[in-house]
Design an enzyme around this catalytic site. Sequence first.
Site, PDB file in Angstrom:
ATOM      1  CE  LYS A   1      62.252  -4.869  52.256  1.00 37.17           C
ATOM      2  NZ  LYS A   1      62.158  -3.841  53.310  1.00 37.17           N
ATOM      3  CB  SER A   2      56.392  -7.507  55.263  1.00 36.34           C
ATOM      4  OG  SER A   2      56.584  -6.251  54.699  1.00 36.34           O
ATOM      5  N   GLY A  62      64.266  -0.125  58.098  1.00 32.55           N
ATOM      6  CA  GLY A  62      63.284   0.580  58.916  1.00 32.55           C
ATOM      7  C   GLY A  62      62.321  -0.384  59.590  1.00 32.55           C
ATOM      8  NE  ARG A 122      62.945   5.104  56.433  1.00 33.39           N
ATOM      9  CZ  ARG A 122      62.437   3.958  56.012  1.00 33.39           C
ATOM     10  NH1 ARG A 122      63.215   2.924  55.820  1.00 33.39           N
ATOM     11  NH2 ARG A 122      61.155   3.844  55.788  1.00 33.39           N
ATOM     12  CB  SER A 154      52.631   3.439  59.434  1.00 32.29           C
ATOM     13  OG  SER A 154      53.791   2.684  59.733  1.00 32.29           O
ATOM     14  CG  ASP A 208      57.154  -0.913  50.361  1.00 34.01           C
ATOM     15  OD1 ASP A 208      57.310   0.228  50.836  1.00 34.01           O
ATOM     16  OD2 ASP A 208      57.096  -1.942  51.061  1.00 34.01           O
ATOM     17  NE  ARG A 244      61.480   3.954  48.216  1.00 39.20           N
ATOM     18  CZ  ARG A 244      61.154   2.821  48.816  1.00 39.20           C
ATOM     19  NH1 ARG A 244      59.876   2.514  49.013  1.00 39.20           N
ATOM     20  NH2 ARG A 244      62.087   1.984  49.199  1.00 39.20           N
ATOM     21  NE  ARG A 271      60.579  -1.605  48.242  1.00 38.75           N
ATOM     22  CZ  ARG A 271      60.641  -2.937  48.294  1.00 38.75           C
ATOM     23  NH1 ARG A 271      60.817  -3.641  47.187  1.00 38.75           N
ATOM     24  NH2 ARG A 271      60.524  -3.573  49.449  1.00 38.75           N
TER      25      ARG A 271
HETATM   26  C1  S3P Z   1      56.373  -2.526  56.076  1.00 40.98           C
HETATM   27  C2  S3P Z   1      55.511  -1.469  56.068  1.00 40.98           C
HETATM   28  C3  S3P Z   1      55.642  -0.322  55.167  1.00 40.98           C
HETATM   29  C4  S3P Z   1      56.567  -0.640  54.008  1.00 40.98           C
HETATM   30  C5  S3P Z   1      57.818  -1.326  54.434  1.00 40.98           C
HETATM   31  C6  S3P Z   1      57.500  -2.627  55.133  1.00 40.98           C
HETATM   32  C7  S3P Z   1      56.173  -3.614  57.035  1.00 40.98           C
HETATM   33  O1  S3P Z   1      56.193   0.772  55.866  1.00 40.98           O
HETATM   34  O2  S3P Z   1      56.866   0.541  53.304  1.00 40.98           O
HETATM   35  O3  S3P Z   1      58.633  -1.617  53.311  1.00 40.98           O
HETATM   36  O4  S3P Z   1      56.770  -4.697  56.853  1.00 40.98           O
HETATM   37  O5  S3P Z   1      55.406  -3.425  57.982  1.00 40.98           O
HETATM   38  P1  S3P Z   1      55.255   1.850  56.658  1.00 40.98           P
HETATM   39  O6  S3P Z   1      54.623   1.142  57.767  1.00 40.98           O
HETATM   40  O7  S3P Z   1      56.217   2.914  57.113  1.00 40.98           O
HETATM   41  O8  S3P Z   1      54.307   2.337  55.627  1.00 40.98           O
END
Ligand code: S3P
Length: 746
Positions: free
Chosen positions: A332-333, A405, A433, A478, A626, A657, A698
């Site tokens: 996904k990222s 997010g 959020r 983050s 995650d 969570r 999740r």
């Molecule tokens: C992500 C970073 C993480 C992760 C999210 C995807 C990303 O969030 O939990 O599912 O793709 O950069 P945080 O940066 O809020 O930890």
Amino acid sequence: MVDVTVEKAEPVIDRLVVVGLGLIGGSFAKGLRESGLCREVVGVDLDPQSRKLAVELGVVDRCEDDLAKACVGADVIQLAVPILAMEKLLAKLAQLELGQAVLTDVGSAKGNVVRAAREAFGSRLPNFVPGHPIAGSEQSGVEASNAELFRRHKVILTPLAETDPAALARVDSLWRALGADVEHMQVERHDEVLAATSHLPHLLAFGLVDSLAKRNENLDIFRYAAGGFRDFTRIAGSDPVMWHDIFLANREAVLRTLDTFRSDLDALRDAVDAGDGHQLLGVFTRARVAREHFSKILARRAYVDAMNSNDLIFLANPGGRLSGRIRVPGDKSISHRSIMLGSLAEGTTEVEGFLEGEDALATLQAFRDMGVVIEGPHHGRVTIHGVGLNGLKPPPGPIYLGNSGTSMRLLSGLLAAQSFDTVLTGDASLSKRPMNRVANPLREMGAVIETAAEGRPPMTIRGGHPLKALNYTLPMASAQVKSCLLLAGLYAEGKTTVTEPAPTRDHTERMLRGFGYPVTVEGATASLESGHKLTATSIEVPADISSAAFFLVAASIAEGSELLLEHVGINPTRTGVIDILRLMGGDITLENQREVGGEPVADLRVRGAKLKGIEIPEALVPLAIDEFPVLFVAAACAEGRTVLRGAEELRVKESDRIQVMADGLLTLGVKCEPTPDGIIIEGGPIGGGEVHGHGDHRIAMAFSVASLRASAPIRIHDCANVATSFPNFLALCAEVGIRVAEEGKS
Ligand code: S3P
């Protein structure tokens, strides 16, 4: 009579008068007569034959040819005459003594009816409720009256400023009694919406058929006119007189929408003339997605009607053992970032293995909205025609990012540097959020950003404010905040430097380099300078370790399992789940390790194992951020106690969570205790029961996995968002031996 509640089939109205017994008026009269809500239904029509038929067919109780006689003692008068006859009818009604009767109508355009009503009755119209049912049929006349005609169809009421709320409620309740979905709208808005969605298409259909029919070779053309012609022109078979009326009645709104369409059509003509395939592809890809979106809206409506709720329930049956080899969907990222950087690059970027989940698709749609031509996705293939760092265009409206997010936080960074304003919105979960974690440092760079209270979405990002580079130490680990600032840094004057308190996923840094953009990473600090460009490239997205994690835990807790997970991304900033499971005694081996497009990849073999409880090392928390929902399930199946600390970030994910998992585990009989920054879980038996996904993908998937060790079925509510990251989760579960399915389907 004043009572407007209609649940009970006792009369709530003494006398309903319907003027005009055509298809719509007749169906309204018949439906209400059958409902028993009116003591008497009286019809008025100029045509003696229609009056006779209306009584014979049970459409009305009696008919009158004289309007004045019919309206005596009326509670509600429905005007269902052709729209151009409305003016005269209203003038006649204004001469009568109507008492407190409520007047309403069914005209397809509202502005002209309201104007005529004001002329006839003067400025105050407290008892007038203009309306328009969006329903019809190719049949016409009172003989086609159908009591079910309005069921599941929209009816738009356009109350005026002075409309009495009781009058509105009464008309509203009558339509609802016929099964219609009633909405209220301003008169002008109604006419604009209808001009665009109904009147313009009819004009085009009539116009196209006439234009083709006029040509000499028409007979030949029509012989070959199959699918496209037939589909496009179906509505040219509609009633010419009625449509002629509608265009005359809704003249202004039709002209506005027609003029806009004409200039769009001219642009298409120019593109064809100039051989501009890029322009054509842009229009066609955007249109196709919009059409699919529209079909989904319709489908979802059908679903809501049938189920009366949108709670998707997973039913997970106990037991099972895993075997086989599968490839879970793309990361996904990385999928998000491939669209973002591909769009801002110069040239055409090809992506393979793209995650066709709702989150990544939200990012894709956002860039389409900003003028980027993107082909696909088709079986994970996406072609992005990059526009360069300064090539984005203002989107036509707010950008809706659903549950994602990552989309909102990363996008905010690069949108802060554009010349145009943007508004970013999301679903109920995303709207809760925290966004100040990105808005505040961006403001320090010079960005102008407004949020809702406490830094929640929507985010309004003002364009045209040049950014200055920032040297920023993240207050929390983050990757989203880090990536947001690096993306803003692509446009900021000077060198942007971000230091993180613990390592987080570094896909942005890696991919920027893959696009030829220089990024320096020294220890915990990443920096870049503006002034370079992104050059299009090819990206192969590995399978998502966060999705693989459900199967890593599933195979570990189900005795006798052996499963191979193919082509999984094992970027060291993401492999915390493997480390934690191994510390718990998990049996996971990495095979065929290789590097694909700058990201390490391997096949993961996992076998059933006796897990034991551990104290999870805090350093691993950001590397498995995650995967905790499903790791909590592993802990529930392990012998002894598992303790997690330093994971307060889990409380601000798609759900809280820590709390949500603790609630569900307790329901299933697992001993656990949430703490402010983690949880303590005692391994032991797992029972069955009803748990809630809280719209968090999740959570829903984690409880599906728990069923492998449960003693009874687990019903999981609110699972629709599994589609945000793992659209084929249930299919893969069935393939490897996890007994979970949508309730009602096996
Ligand atoms: C992500 C970073 C993480 C992760 C999210 C995807 C990303 O969030 O939990 O599912 O793709 O950069 P945080 O940066 O809020 O930890």
